[in-house]
Design an enzyme around this catalytic site. Structure first.
Site, short mmCIF file in Angstrom:
data_model
loop_
_atom_site.label_atom_id
_atom_site.label_comp_id
_atom_site.label_asym_id
_atom_site.label_seq_id
_atom_site.Cartn_x
_atom_site.Cartn_y
_atom_site.Cartn_z
N ASP A 70 0.79 -1.24 0.00
CA ASP A 70 0.00 0.00 0.00
C ASP A 70 0.83 1.29 0.00
OD1 ASP A 70 -1.86 -1.99 0.30
OD2 ASP A 70 -2.82 -1.17 2.08
N ASP A 122 -4.54 -0.80 -1.91
CA ASP A 122 -5.88 -0.63 -1.36
C ASP A 122 -6.73 -0.01 -2.47
OD1 ASP A 122 -6.87 -1.34 1.20
OD2 ASP A 122 -7.04 0.76 1.83
N HIS A 127 -10.63 0.75 -3.05
CA HIS A 127 -11.98 0.70 -2.49
C HIS A 127 -13.05 1.31 -3.39
CE1 HIS A 127 -10.38 -0.69 1.26
NE2 HIS A 127 -9.84 0.44 1.63
N HIS A 153 -17.17 2.04 0.62
CA HIS A 153 -16.57 0.88 1.31
C HIS A 153 -16.95 0.87 2.80
CE1 HIS A 153 -13.18 -1.61 2.99
NE2 HIS A 153 -13.68 -2.39 2.04
N HIS A 165 -10.70 6.68 1.56
CA HIS A 165 -9.30 6.67 1.11
C HIS A 165 -9.12 5.64 0.01
CE1 HIS A 165 -9.62 3.45 4.12
NE2 HIS A 165 -8.71 2.83 3.40
N LYS A 191 -6.89 -4.94 -3.24
CA LYS A 191 -7.66 -5.49 -2.13
C LYS A 191 -8.66 -4.48 -1.61
CE LYS A 191 -3.87 -4.29 0.99
NZ LYS A 191 -4.53 -3.39 1.95
N CYS A 250 -1.57 -2.89 7.62
CA CYS A 250 -1.56 -3.77 6.45
C CYS A 250 -0.24 -4.54 6.29
CB CYS A 250 -1.91 -2.98 5.20
SG CYS A 250 -3.62 -2.36 5.26
ZN LIG Z 1 -8.50 0.81 3.18
#
Ligand SMILES: [Zn+2]
Length: 224
Positions: free
Chosen positions: A36, A77, A79, A83, A97, A122, A162
């Site tokens: 990330d 990441d 989304h 989310h 974010h 993800k 993460c």
């Molecule tokens: Zn996130």
């Protein structure tokens, strides 16, 4: 000052533990996982989830990317706008974010993304949160194993979230896991019960090695 480094005996198990841990990494069996390293986790996107020191990790991550890893995987990441982790949604822990296709989801400027062999996104389903690549992609560990990987070096953002959960899952799967702390940035998130010190303690208990970029470089060079 007592010099504890050379102190013998004393009931400490640290020397034995240090001896057990390898100081070498075979590049042919070692992969790098860049977690990330995205604008939405830095001051470049102050309304998202800025992690202190996030932008500053780029040179250190690039230094790792220059090493001869057998594989280089990155996570992103990614989304939807609604989310579950976002404020006003089911979990509501975080501001919006890393929304797919927005600047926040982009990798950090100057990051040597051309070195990435694969990018694992993800958190792309509204109702599924995935701190770790292993949560979104349960076959990730098996994939690494099938690729001949036995050790994984982890870096990125956030060290204690993460990065940590990916490192933990890979460690539990039997990989040797090194977390390059100076190529990572962490943050305490009390609302979500996530703390840097607690994650490090748990990680060390699992056998994750908290190291520096220099020590990774040395370990990979020594084994060639
Ligand atoms: Zn996130």
């Amino acid at each position: 000052m007592v010099n504890r480094k050379n102190k013998g005996g004393g009931g400490s198990t640290k020397p034995a533990a240090a001896a057990r841990a390898s100081s070498r990494l075979n590049p042919a069996a070692t992969s790098l996982l860049v977690v990330d390293a995205q604008q939405g986790f830095t001051a470049l996107c102050p309304n998202e989830l800025p992690v202190p020191g996030g932008v500053a990790i780029v040179p250190a991550v690039n230094a790792l990317l220059a090493l001869p890893f057998a594989r280089v995987d990155a996570t992103q990441d990614w989304h939807p706008p609604d989310h579950r982790s976002f404020h006003g949604q089911r979990d509501g822990f975080y501001p919006p974010h890393c929304v797919a296709g927005t600047p926040g989801a982009e990798f950090l400027p100057g990051l040597h993304t051309h070195r990435f062999h694969a990018v694992w996104r993800k958190g792309y389903h509204q109702d599924f949160e995935a701190y770790a690549v292993t949560a979104q992609h349960p076959a990730f560990a098996a994939f690494l194993r099938a690729s001949g990987i036995t050790a994984v070096v982890v870096c990125g953002i956030a060290t204690n979230i993460c990065c940590f959960y990916a490192a933990r899952d890979l460690r539990r799967e039997g990989f040797e896991v090194w977390l390059a702390e100076d190529a990572a940035a962490g943050i305490d998130v009390p609302a979500a019960g996530l703390f840097q010190a607690a994650a490090r303690r748990e990680g060390e208990g699992l056998g994750i090695r908290y190291v520096t970029v220099a020590s990774v470089r040395e370990a990979m060079t020594n084994s060639q």
